[in-house]
Design an enzyme around this catalytic site. Sequence first.
Site, PDB file in Angstrom:
ATOM      1  N   CYS A   1       0.799  -1.233   0.000  1.00  0.00           N
ATOM      2  CA  CYS A   1       0.000   0.000   0.000  1.00  0.00           C
ATOM      3  C   CYS A   1       0.826   1.274   0.000  1.00  0.00           C
ATOM      4  O   CYS A   1       0.270   2.363  -0.059  1.00  0.00           O
ATOM      5  CB  CYS A   1      -0.931   0.005   1.205  1.00  0.00           C
ATOM      6  SG  CYS A   1      -0.087   0.244   2.779  1.00  0.00           S
TER       7      CYS A   1
ATOM      8  N   CYS B   1       1.598  -4.786   8.124  1.00  0.00           N
ATOM      9  CA  CYS B   1       1.302  -3.384   7.832  1.00  0.00           C
ATOM     10  C   CYS B   1      -0.082  -3.062   8.390  1.00  0.00           C
ATOM     11  O   CYS B   1      -1.060  -3.764   8.103  1.00  0.00           O
ATOM     12  CB  CYS B   1       1.328  -3.157   6.327  1.00  0.00           C
ATOM     13  SG  CYS B   1       0.732  -1.520   5.857  1.00  0.00           S
TER      14      CYS B   1
ATOM     15  N   CYS C   1      12.577  -8.327  11.395  1.00  0.00           N
ATOM     16  CA  CYS C   1      13.110  -9.170  10.329  1.00  0.00           C
ATOM     17  C   CYS C   1      12.074  -9.185   9.207  1.00  0.00           C
ATOM     18  O   CYS C   1      10.989  -9.727   9.379  1.00  0.00           O
ATOM     19  CB  CYS C   1      13.330 -10.557  10.941  1.00  0.00           C
ATOM     20  SG  CYS C   1      14.059 -11.735   9.845  1.00  0.00           S
TER      21      CYS C   1
HETATM   22 ZN   LIG Z   1       0.574  -1.890   3.584  1.00  0.00          ZN
END
Ligand SMILES: [Zn+2]
Length: 165
Positions: A84, A130, A153
Amino acid sequence: MMMWALAILFLVMWSPSGCAQKKSFPSDPHAMETKSPLNLSEEEWRRKLSPEQFHILREKGTERPFTGKFYLHKEKGVYCCAGCGQELFTHEMKFHSPCGWPSFDREIPGDRILKKPDYSFGMVRTEILCARCGGHLGHIFNDGPTETGLRYCVNSLSLDFKKED
Ligand SMILES: [Zn+2]
């Protein structure tokens, strides 16, 4: 008639794609606008991402260590979500880790990354995702070598990079 053309042009130019978002770190008051959740269908994600990116980001895959394009990457700039475009890390947060994946010791502030317990493969780990699109980034560990003690990581395929001007 002209107004319609302008409105359509505006919409087309405004839609975020890849890493093309306006730079919003560190103190852009509009940064919140980019944080609204992005919910796409599986079909839409398949169209937007490469098959490899889809496997990592949407199916929680892991790229083979030492193969990712950002593992040895040292340029100055911002790493953002490949799904995104949300900015997640800067080059200053990256450190070289022998684990074989790009590693960071902290994230850009603003609750951009979700942490979730992951019990797969008989291990207890913490998955990082995310916060905007739910894309799988990798895992976070408490064995980092810097003062934060953290090691994010991250799969290279989960990231895009914006070089500093
Ligand atoms: Zn994202």
